[in-house]
Scaffold this motif. Sequence first.
Motif, PDB file in Angstrom:
ATOM      1  N   MET A   1       1.086 -14.064 -12.982  1.00 56.03           N
ATOM      2  CA  MET A   1      -0.002 -14.302 -12.029  1.00 56.03           C
ATOM      3  C   MET A   1       0.393 -14.747 -10.807  1.00 56.03           C
ATOM      4  O   MET A   1       0.822 -15.675 -10.505  1.00 56.03           O
ATOM      5  N   THR A   2      -0.201 -13.885  -9.957  1.00 56.30           N
ATOM      6  CA  THR A   2       0.200 -14.332  -8.343  1.00 56.30           C
ATOM      7  C   THR A   2      -0.618 -15.331  -7.954  1.00 56.30           C
ATOM      8  O   THR A   2      -1.773 -15.745  -8.536  1.00 56.30           O
ATOM      9  N   ARG A   3      -0.180 -15.970  -6.690  1.00 53.86           N
ATOM     10  CA  ARG A   3      -1.023 -17.105  -6.186  1.00 53.86           C
ATOM     11  C   ARG A   3      -2.329 -16.645  -5.754  1.00 53.86           C
ATOM     12  O   ARG A   3      -3.435 -17.314  -6.112  1.00 53.86           O
ATOM     13  N   ALA A   4      -2.770 -15.391  -5.174  1.00 52.50           N
ATOM     14  CA  ALA A   4      -3.875 -14.757  -5.015  1.00 52.50           C
ATOM     15  C   ALA A   4      -4.508 -14.651  -6.199  1.00 52.50           C
ATOM     16  O   ALA A   4      -6.048 -15.213  -6.143  1.00 52.50           O
ATOM     17  N   GLN A   5      -4.264 -14.423  -7.413  1.00 56.49           N
ATOM     18  CA  GLN A   5      -5.056 -14.161  -8.621  1.00 56.49           C
ATOM     19  C   GLN A   5      -5.438 -15.463  -8.887  1.00 56.49           C
ATOM     20  O   GLN A   5      -6.581 -15.825  -9.661  1.00 56.49           O
ATOM     21  N   GLN A   6      -4.548 -16.529  -8.996  1.00 59.43           N
ATOM     22  CA  GLN A   6      -4.741 -17.593  -9.428  1.00 59.43           C
ATOM     23  C   GLN A   6      -6.003 -18.476  -8.525  1.00 59.43           C
ATOM     24  O   GLN A   6      -6.761 -19.046  -9.121  1.00 59.43           O
ATOM     25  N   THR A   7      -5.952 -18.531  -7.257  1.00 54.59           N
ATOM     26  CA  THR A   7      -6.864 -18.970  -6.261  1.00 54.59           C
ATOM     27  C   THR A   7      -8.233 -18.111  -6.606  1.00 54.59           C
ATOM     28  O   THR A   7      -9.438 -18.866  -6.472  1.00 54.59           O
ATOM     29  N   ILE A   8      -8.440 -16.865  -6.770  1.00 55.09           N
ATOM     30  CA  ILE A   8      -9.531 -16.201  -7.179  1.00 55.09           C
ATOM     31  C   ILE A   8     -10.002 -16.429  -8.038  1.00 55.09           C
ATOM     32  O   ILE A   8     -11.323 -16.768  -8.572  1.00 55.09           O
ATOM     33  N   SER A   9      -9.199 -16.771  -9.483  1.00 61.39           N
ATOM     34  CA  SER A   9      -9.976 -17.200 -10.712  1.00 61.39           C
ATOM     35  C   SER A   9     -10.458 -18.655 -10.550  1.00 61.39           C
ATOM     36  O   SER A   9     -11.608 -18.863 -11.310  1.00 61.39           O
ATOM     37  N   LEU A  10      -9.742 -19.336  -9.881  1.00 64.56           N
ATOM     38  CA  LEU A  10     -10.284 -20.751  -9.970  1.00 64.56           C
ATOM     39  C   LEU A  10     -11.727 -20.871  -8.852  1.00 64.56           C
ATOM     40  O   LEU A  10     -12.524 -21.413  -9.223  1.00 64.56           O
ATOM     41  N   GLY A  11     -11.634 -19.875  -7.959  1.00 62.72           N
ATOM     42  CA  GLY A  11     -12.713 -19.803  -7.179  1.00 62.72           C
ATOM     43  C   GLY A  11     -14.045 -19.325  -7.904  1.00 62.72           C
ATOM     44  O   GLY A  11     -15.203 -19.815  -7.736  1.00 62.72           O
ATOM     45  N   LEU A  12     -13.790 -18.225  -8.705  1.00 67.01           N
ATOM     46  CA  LEU A  12     -14.885 -17.714  -9.688  1.00 67.01           C
ATOM     47  C   LEU A  12     -15.442 -18.761 -10.487  1.00 67.01           C
ATOM     48  O   LEU A  12     -16.187 -18.990 -11.138  1.00 67.01           O
ATOM     49  N   LEU A  13     -14.262 -19.648 -11.210  1.00 64.53           N
ATOM     50  CA  LEU A  13     -14.509 -20.531 -12.225  1.00 64.53           C
ATOM     51  C   LEU A  13     -15.616 -21.744 -11.776  1.00 64.53           C
ATOM     52  O   LEU A  13     -16.419 -22.000 -12.386  1.00 64.53           O
ATOM     53  N   VAL A  14     -15.126 -22.092 -10.380  1.00 68.25           N
ATOM     54  CA  VAL A  14     -15.786 -23.217  -9.730  1.00 68.25           C
ATOM     55  C   VAL A  14     -17.189 -22.718  -9.509  1.00 68.25           C
ATOM     56  O   VAL A  14     -18.119 -23.494  -9.594  1.00 68.25           O
ATOM     57  N   SER A  15     -17.244 -21.661  -8.657  1.00 70.61           N
ATOM     58  CA  SER A  15     -18.589 -21.167  -8.498  1.00 70.61           C
ATOM     59  C   SER A  15     -19.499 -20.814  -9.489  1.00 70.61           C
ATOM     60  O   SER A  15     -20.662 -21.016  -9.372  1.00 70.61           O
ATOM     61  N   SER A  16     -19.063 -20.227 -10.727  1.00 73.01           N
ATOM     62  CA  SER A  16     -19.913 -20.243 -11.784  1.00 73.01           C
ATOM     63  C   SER A  16     -20.443 -21.486 -12.483  1.00 73.01           C
ATOM     64  O   SER A  16     -21.470 -21.588 -12.839  1.00 73.01           O
ATOM     65  N   LEU A  17     -19.328 -22.367 -12.380  1.00 74.34           N
ATOM     66  CA  LEU A  17     -19.949 -23.483 -12.893  1.00 74.34           C
ATOM     67  C   LEU A  17     -20.903 -24.330 -12.019  1.00 74.34           C
ATOM     68  O   LEU A  17     -21.849 -24.731 -12.541  1.00 74.34           O
ATOM     69  N   TYR A  18     -20.973 -24.259 -10.784  1.00 73.90           N
ATOM     70  CA  TYR A  18     -21.930 -24.699  -9.833  1.00 73.90           C
ATOM     71  C   TYR A  18     -23.259 -23.901 -10.008  1.00 73.90           C
ATOM     72  O   TYR A  18     -24.350 -24.426 -10.016  1.00 73.90           O
TER      73      TYR A  18
END
Length: 92
Positions: A1-18
């Motif tokens: 998994m690339t750094r961009a994919q990790q960042t996008i995954s983390l962003g989606l996780l945090v935004s869905s939790l919020y």
Amino acid sequence: MTRAQQTISLGLLVSSLYLALYLELIPLPPLVQQQVVPVLPFWALVSFGALLLFRLGWGILTFNDVPEAHRELMKEIDLAKVDLRKMGVDVD
């Protein structure tokens, strides 16, 4: 998994939790739901800015601890001085 994919995954996780918190899908006490949840994005933004400022300050503070970068920067400064002198600019 690339750094961009990790960042996008983390962003989606945090935004869905919020979003789940904001839409009250996750039950919280009323005080937290009304006073804390709405300001979480602003708190996160300020915290992220503080972290970036700290990292910038730490990098400046420990700049001399990176001798390779220091030498490279000094060479670039000398090169710039030589170029400016060729153009007739007084750099001293």
